[in-house]
Design an enzyme around this catalytic site. Sequence first.
Site, mmCIF file in Angstrom:
data_model
loop_
_atom_site.group_PDB
_atom_site.id
_atom_site.type_symbol
_atom_site.label_atom_id
_atom_site.label_comp_id
_atom_site.label_asym_id
_atom_site.label_seq_id
_atom_site.Cartn_x
_atom_site.Cartn_y
_atom_site.Cartn_z
ATOM 1 N N ARG A 219 0.846 -1.193 0.000
ATOM 2 C CA ARG A 219 0.000 0.000 0.000
ATOM 3 C C ARG A 219 0.882 1.244 0.000
ATOM 4 N NH1 ARG A 219 -2.404 1.089 5.349
ATOM 5 N NH2 ARG A 219 -0.961 2.847 5.364
ATOM 6 N N HIS B 14 -3.733 5.085 4.407
ATOM 7 C CA HIS B 14 -4.913 4.229 4.565
ATOM 8 C C HIS B 14 -6.187 4.996 4.230
ATOM 9 C CE1 HIS B 14 -7.608 1.188 6.195
ATOM 10 N NE2 HIS B 14 -8.201 2.135 6.882
ATOM 11 N N TYR C 265 4.432 6.017 10.712
ATOM 12 C CA TYR C 265 4.755 4.671 11.171
ATOM 13 C C TYR C 265 5.549 3.841 10.156
ATOM 14 C CZ TYR C 265 0.303 3.951 8.660
ATOM 15 O OH TYR C 265 -0.718 3.967 7.734
#
Length: 220
Positions: free
Chosen positions: A108, A112, A121
Amino acid sequence: MEGKDACAVTYFGDGTTSEGDFHAGLNFAAVMDAPVVFICRNNGWAISTPVAEQFRSDGIVSKGKGYGITSIRVDGNDALAVYNAIRVAREMAIKKQAPILVEALTYRVSHHSTSDDSTKYRPTQEIEHWKTTRSPVARFRKWVEKEGWWNDEKESQLRRDMRKQVLEAIQEAEGMEKPSLSELFADVYDHLPPNLKEQERSLRDIVKRHPKDYPADVPV
């Protein structure tokens, strides 16, 4: 289950496999010999949780095998490989009248959601690596160009055509009458339940009290 030349398909991410519904669904499908193709997009992240912190199994395919389901792992960034894997999975599901699990390994590169900042992160270098060297779009484009089916001229023409179509669609949409506020509540139930009736009443009251905060061209 009805013996038709068809099967059901469901899509989910690696994060879903940490939910109980995933395991119940696989077990139910296996026991009932349901012709279902389970397609998992394993992009390495469940929002901000990496797969290493989700499970210790060998990816997702091992979970399918644990329920007696034929499982396939494929390079999710290879469009042709994915096409062939899904085609085979569909044929197997219909012929055997049984569930099939496909795990597409990918990454990805985006956040998100619009409220997520994935750079908090994971390192930006990691994201850029997948964007530049492992892009499925770039890989597929190289293949179609090699076959002589695509080039820069066709790319430019397509972009011009698409831009024209999008702008025309925007103009058409802007000229249409805005839907009523009731459309926010009337698209699911034939008869509105009490809680939605209360929400609609509350929204109308708020709009009437604060008209400057809401578009004037939306019918109340």
